[in-house]
Scaffold this motif. Structure first.
Motif, PDB file in Angstrom:
ATOM      1  N   THR A 198       1.733   2.700  -3.435  1.00 32.86           N
ATOM      2  CA  THR A 198       1.087   2.949  -4.337  1.00 32.86           C
ATOM      3  C   THR A 198      -0.080   4.284  -3.796  1.00 32.86           C
ATOM      4  OG1 THR A 198      -1.024   1.672  -3.195  1.00 32.86           O
ATOM      5  CG2 THR A 198       0.159   0.558  -4.890  1.00 32.86           C
ATOM      6  N   TRP A 199       0.432   4.769  -2.650  1.00 31.44           N
ATOM      7  CA  TRP A 199      -0.168   5.892  -2.112  1.00 31.44           C
ATOM      8  C   TRP A 199       0.290   7.225  -3.115  1.00 31.44           C
ATOM      9  CZ3 TRP A 199       1.813  10.372   0.421  1.00 31.44           C
ATOM     10  CH2 TRP A 199       0.935  11.085   1.109  1.00 31.44           C
ATOM     11  N   GLN A 200      -0.851   7.938  -3.466  1.00 28.31           N
ATOM     12  CA  GLN A 200      -0.336   9.129  -4.216  1.00 28.31           C
ATOM     13  C   GLN A 200      -1.105  10.355  -3.545  1.00 28.31           C
ATOM     14  OE1 GLN A 200       1.291   9.361  -7.113  1.00 28.31           O
ATOM     15  NE2 GLN A 200       1.678   7.165  -6.959  1.00 28.31           N
ATOM     16  N   CYS A 226      -1.214  -5.117  -7.160  1.00 25.58           N
ATOM     17  CA  CYS A 226       0.263  -5.543  -6.919  1.00 25.58           C
ATOM     18  C   CYS A 226       0.535  -6.765  -6.081  1.00 25.58           C
ATOM     19  CB  CYS A 226       0.934  -4.211  -6.139  1.00 25.58           C
ATOM     20  SG  CYS A 226       1.121  -2.758  -7.025  1.00 25.58           S
ATOM     21  N   ASP A 271      -5.727   3.813  -4.163  1.00 28.44           N
ATOM     22  CA  ASP A 271      -4.779   3.359  -3.751  1.00 28.44           C
ATOM     23  C   ASP A 271      -4.636   2.042  -3.134  1.00 28.44           C
ATOM     24  OD1 ASP A 271      -3.765   5.763  -4.435  1.00 28.44           O
ATOM     25  OD2 ASP A 271      -3.716   6.463  -2.557  1.00 28.44           O
ATOM     26  N   TYR A 321       0.845  -1.225   0.082  1.00 29.82           N
ATOM     27  CA  TYR A 321       0.057  -0.042   0.085  1.00 29.82           C
ATOM     28  C   TYR A 321       0.798   1.275  -0.032  1.00 29.82           C
ATOM     29  CZ  TYR A 321      -2.986   3.775   1.424  1.00 29.82           C
ATOM     30  OH  TYR A 321      -3.933   5.136   1.531  1.00 29.82           O
ATOM     31  N   GLN A 329      -5.076  -0.402  -6.054  1.00 31.42           N
ATOM     32  CA  GLN A 329      -3.703  -0.767  -6.553  1.00 31.42           C
ATOM     33  C   GLN A 329      -2.808  -1.652  -5.969  1.00 31.42           C
ATOM     34  OE1 GLN A 329      -2.094   3.143  -7.369  1.00 31.42           O
ATOM     35  NE2 GLN A 329      -3.408   3.690  -9.045  1.00 31.42           N
ATOM     36  N   ALA A 330      -2.955  -1.499  -4.578  1.00 32.60           N
ATOM     37  CA  ALA A 330      -2.033  -2.397  -3.730  1.00 32.60           C
ATOM     38  C   ALA A 330      -2.640  -3.779  -3.845  1.00 32.60           C
ATOM     39  CB  ALA A 330      -2.230  -1.803  -2.298  1.00 32.60           C
TER      40      ALA A 330
END
Length: 71
Positions: free
Chosen positions: A20-22, A37, A30, A17, A33-34
């Motif tokens: 992926t943090w934006q 991944c 996010d 995580y 996305q984690a």
């Protein structure tokens, strides 16, 4: 004590995580996305694991998919 596939799935997602943090994006995006991944990581592990560990990693992959379906 060995970690369960469910615990392994959660640990992978939580460890990925932060990568992926934006800034300015939604937490759920996010987190998703984690999860993606984590699935990619487990797929790579499945390609290179021993037959003895295959069942464990298949179960872990299913648990990641379960997390994905919750989001």
């Amino acid at each position: 004590m060995e970690i369960t596939p469910k615990e392994q799935a959660k640990e992978l997602i939580e460890k990925l995580y932060p990568f992926t943090w934006q800034v300015g994006f939604d937490y759920n995006d996010d987190y998703e996305q984690a999860i993606e991944c984590a699935l990619i990581s487990v797929d790579l592990i499945l390609k290179n694991t021993t037959p003895k560990q295959l069942k464990y990693w298949r179960l872990a992959r299913q648990e990641i998919i379960n997390y994905k379906n919750k989001t």
